[in-house]
Design a protein around this motif. Structure first.
Motif, PDB file in Angstrom:
ATOM      1  N   ASN A 224      48.875  26.991  74.147  1.00 14.82           N
ATOM      2  CA  ASN A 224      47.668  27.681  74.996  1.00 14.82           C
ATOM      3  C   ASN A 224      47.055  26.635  75.768  1.00 14.82           C
ATOM      4  O   ASN A 224      46.418  25.868  75.138  1.00 14.82           O
ATOM      5  N   PRO A 267      51.490  36.182  72.824  1.00 13.87           N
ATOM      6  CA  PRO A 267      51.252  36.880  74.033  1.00 13.87           C
ATOM      7  C   PRO A 267      52.558  37.673  74.562  1.00 13.87           C
ATOM      8  O   PRO A 267      53.701  37.389  74.229  1.00 13.87           O
ATOM      9  N   SER A 280      50.836  29.542  77.558  1.00 16.17           N
ATOM     10  CA  SER A 280      49.987  30.555  78.109  1.00 16.17           C
ATOM     11  C   SER A 280      48.607  29.949  78.300  1.00 16.17           C
ATOM     12  O   SER A 280      48.485  29.010  78.229  1.00 16.17           O
ATOM     13  N   ILE A 282      45.516  32.415  78.053  1.00 18.49           N
ATOM     14  CA  ILE A 282      44.843  33.836  77.729  1.00 18.49           C
ATOM     15  C   ILE A 282      43.624  33.237  76.946  1.00 18.49           C
ATOM     16  O   ILE A 282      43.844  32.352  75.985  1.00 18.49           O
ATOM     17  N   ASN A 286      45.487  36.735  72.384  1.00 17.11           N
ATOM     18  CA  ASN A 286      45.757  38.222  71.822  1.00 17.11           C
ATOM     19  C   ASN A 286      45.921  38.366  70.016  1.00 17.11           C
ATOM     20  O   ASN A 286      46.154  37.449  69.600  1.00 17.11           O
ATOM     21  N   SER A 323      43.627  42.079  73.667  1.00 22.14           N
ATOM     22  CA  SER A 323      44.588  41.426  74.782  1.00 22.14           C
ATOM     23  C   SER A 323      43.775  40.797  75.903  1.00 22.14           C
ATOM     24  O   SER A 323      42.867  41.607  76.244  1.00 22.14           O
ATOM     25  N   ASP A 324      44.162  39.705  76.383  1.00 20.76           N
ATOM     26  CA  ASP A 324      43.436  39.140  77.727  1.00 20.76           C
ATOM     27  C   ASP A 324      44.390  39.804  78.816  1.00 20.76           C
ATOM     28  O   ASP A 324      45.362  39.528  78.843  1.00 20.76           O
ATOM     29  N   ASP A 327      46.253  36.491  82.113  1.00 23.50           N
ATOM     30  CA  ASP A 327      46.722  35.089  81.688  1.00 23.50           C
ATOM     31  C   ASP A 327      46.511  34.263  83.049  1.00 23.50           C
ATOM     32  O   ASP A 327      47.035  34.407  84.103  1.00 23.50           O
ATOM     33  N   GLU A 349      39.437  42.110  79.453  1.00 25.97           N
ATOM     34  CA  GLU A 349      40.050  42.150  77.821  1.00 25.97           C
ATOM     35  C   GLU A 349      40.278  43.737  77.535  1.00 25.97           C
ATOM     36  O   GLU A 349      39.500  44.769  78.198  1.00 25.97           O
TER      37      GLU A 349
END
Length: 725
Positions: A224, A267, A280, A282, A286, A323-324, A327, A349
């Protein structure tokens, strides 16, 4: 694509090609285990299944099926459904890393986008013959005896959601024999797993119990770039307990219970062409927390002439996920803004909680195994209550903002029956029928955050009803006890209904219930054994005609998401086999081919589908091959066995979406294991996904040249030890 006449001609060629290969004086079914007889060669173990709700040899069942045993295949605790599918030709799992949205197809028949409700599936997952709700079906393969993958419609005996086939997870039964086992694995990326099993008599001759527990964790392998950590972390615990009661010689009862706690931060999609792939961006990561509880009570009583079976089951599935929605890598490529523009935690979100409770009762009367005519009649009642509480916040979208409260109640009931009977000589037949009804009630409330153009509040109610009749017939020609050929025709069905989330609620538009899907499946196959049971070959060819497959598509003209029913066809074959080669070597493998294409699509259909184009997520070619070896060696005071297994699994390229806007790459997965087993103790090293291929499991197009995919886990090298006493 070929005409029906061409397809029928191909089936005839397959049958004619099989018959000359049958030797005169073929042997009886192999019934010996995989051990060396004093004066005979090693033979393959007989394969038994419960595909028709009774235990019988697979060679006698007119269904194309693959039996996966944990000892013969690498099965993953983090990707249980996917690891099964990679070992089974013409079976594909589309996994986004979220167990709530794991779905798949068999022979091209499946969900085209993603499961839209708790009953929206065409491949049913059953535990000991009882089909599970869609959102809670992908559970741990803990303490499994075998996994039966049944191809083609299984609606007659397995009911709803089995238009494409069924996956029946058969757990180990308690026994009166004492057994204790402990196994542990440790590997790369902070992979850890511990399994423990205890089995034995509680009251000699009256009650026996079995308990299996598992803890497994994985540190993640997706970088990430926004948080600097690793995504894909998983922690899970599971326990399976069962109690066997035998109050008398005619009555048997098994009480089963299962609990699972699964937490992961994988993700959903990664930017495909990113220099950071697989990476990712985010913020926050997640999170999915899922807790499953299953319980069932199966009672059998022998009335001397008939067998009564009662199965009562309970299912609870609670999921909380965050979850975002943006991304940074994906939306940076989509907007031209830097990745850092999307790094504000909580800016975009989705938070949701799904809670589902289901009850099921089935009663069956069936003939005894000694009867010339094998028959079964029964009834099934199923009830499900699902609640969704959602909270979306997204400044990048005028729509994903607000609170959602949705309730879906589902009631299903059906009567069914099947009979198998001799006709004349070596020819026998089987007929089956199921009459069922599904009723679904929807209540939903949406409250907006006040975005322009969005209704401030919208409530809706709806009701869906569907009565259906399905069934099938087959003919089996038994050339010898170890050589059968068969042909069948079956009617398949997948219920319709409402989606859990109405994507048009932002505009005050009620959702339309999607229609039920109907299909016809035509199949011809052969099941053969050679060389006194040392070689087994199964082959089948098929044709599927599917009407009104459900798809949710976006209509830019109305700015609405609408259900679009599509028709398609699929045809192809499977060829599988196993051979005992001698010197401790066993070869197993299979190859499948499926061509799945849309038909009768109107010009300019809003889904983007076009006549003759590929059904998404269906590879043309799938292959699996494994070589096992068990060789005794002599050491001072010990006689251990050296064990080894090598697996190659292949999936061809396939269309990523309905409009065929891009193609997911083909991939290979290599697994290996080598070790040594003493009396009660074993050690081995393993390699899973040896080449570290980040294979693509699912794809979505966010915009022009912005493609995102879900990926499988990378390589894990590790060691294991087990103890049995």
């Amino acid at each position: 694509m070929p005409s029906s006449r061409t397809f029928a001609h191909a089936l005839c060629i397959l049958c004619v090609g099989v018959l000359p290969a049958v030797p005169a004086g073929a042997q009886e079914h192999a019934t010996s285990p995989d051990t060396q007889a004093e004066s005979g060669p090693l033979v393959l173990s007989p394969v038994k299944v419960t595909a028709r709700k009774r235990e019988e040899l697979l060679i006698d069942v007119p269904i194309a099926a693959t039996v996966v045993r944990p000892g013969n295949t690498t099965l993953s605790s983090f990707d249980s459904a996917g690891s099964i599918s990679r070992a089974v030709p013409n079976f594909t799992i589309n996994d986004s890393g979220n167990t709530r949205l794991t779905f798949g197809s068999i022979r091209g028949v499946g969900i085209l986008t993603q499961p839209l409700s708790p009953v929206d599936t065409a491949v049913g997952w059953a535990i000991d013959g009882t089909v599970q709700p869609t959102f809670g079906s992908n559970s741990q393969l803990l303490d499994m005896e075998r996994i039966e993958v049944l191809r083609g419609p299984q609606n007659t005996l397995f009911g709803r959601g089995t238009q494409g086939g069924a996956v029946n997870l058969v757990t180990r039964r308690p026994s009166f024999d004492r057994e204790f086992a402990l196994a542990s694995e440790i590997g790369e990326s902070e992979y850890r797993q511990v399994d423990a099993v205890a089995n034995g008599a509680l009251l000699p001759g009256l009650a026996a119990g079995r308990l299996a527990v598992r803890y497994s964790s994985y540190g993640g392998d997706i970088e990430n770039i926004s948080t600097g950590g690793q995504d894909g972390e998983t922690d899970l615990g599971a326990a399976r307990a069962s109690l066997l009661l035998t109050p008398n010689q005619r009555t048997t009862a098994i009480l089963r219970g299962y609990y699972e706690d699964d937490r992961r931060d994988t993700p959903a999609f990664l930017l495909r062409d990113s220099s950071d792939f697989p990476g990712s961006a985010i913020t926050p990561e997640n999170r999915l927390d899922r807790r499953l509880v299953n319980a069932s009570l199966e009672i059998e009583h022998d009335f001397d002439k008939v067998l009564l079976t009662s199965v009562s089951s309970f299912h609870s599935n609670k999921q909380e996920f965050t979850s975002d929605l943006s991304d940074g890598l994906i939306f940076g490529a989509l907007t031209g803004l830097p990745t850092s523009a999307f790094d504000t935690p909580g800016q975009s979100e989705r938070r949701a909680e799904i809670s589902e409770t289901a009850f099921q009762q089935e009663l069956r009367l069936s003939s005894l195994g000694s009867s010339d005519v094998q028959w079964l009649v029964g009834g099934n009642l199923y009830y499900s209550d699902l609640e969704l509480d959602g909270n979306d916040r997204d400044p990048l979208s005028p729509f994903n903002n607000g609170l959602v409260d949705t309730s879906i109640d589902t009631l299903s009931y059906a009567a069914f029956g099947e009979a198998g009977f001799p006709l004349f000589g070596p020819l026998s037949g089987t007929v089956g029928l199921r009459v069922g009804r599904d009723e679904q009630d929807l209540e939903s409330l949406f409250i907006s955050r006040g975005n322009p153009g969005i209704v401030p509040r919208f409530a809706e109610e709806g009701r869906f009803e569907d009565t259906y009749v399905v069934g099938g017939a087959s003919l089996t020609y038994s050339i010898s006890p170890s050589h059968n050929v068969y042909t069948s025709v079956r009617r398949g069905h997948t219920t319709g209904g409402f989606a859990t989330l109405n994507r048009n609620q932002f505009f005050g538009q009620p959702q339309d219930a999607r229609p039920a899907s109907e299909s016809w499946t035509y199949e011809v196959g052969a099941k053969l054994e050679f060389w006194d049971g040392r070689l087994r070959l199964d082959g089948a060819a098929f044709f599927n005609d599917i009407e009104d497959a459900a798809l949710i598509s976006f209509d830019p003209g109305q700015s609405l998401s609408v259900p679009v029913p599509l028709n398609y066809e699929s045809y192809g074959f499977e060829l599988e086999g196993a051979a005992q080669l001698g010197a401790g070597f066993t070869l197993r493998g299979g190859v499948g081919f499926t061509e799945a294409e849309f038909v009768d699509v109107e010009e300019g259909d809003i889904s983007g589908a076009r006549d003759g184009e590929q059904v998404p997520n269906v590879p043309r070619w799938t292959t699996s091959l494994s070589l096992e070896n068990s060789t005794p060696v002599s050491l001072v005071g010990e006689d251990p066995e050296v064990l080894g297994r090598f697996e190659w699994q292949y999936s061809g390229e396939r269309a990523a979406d309905v409009s065929n806007s891009f193609t997911l790459d083909s991939y290979h997965v290599l697994n290996a294991q080598v070790g040594v087993a003493f009396d009660g103790v074993s050690f081995y090293g393993f390699a899973r996904n040896l080449t570290d291929e980040r294979f693509e499991t699912l794809g979505v197009r966010f915009g022009p040249e912005v493609e995102a995919v879900s990926v499988g886990r990378g390589r894990v090298l590790g060691i294991s030890a087990s103890l049995r006493f």
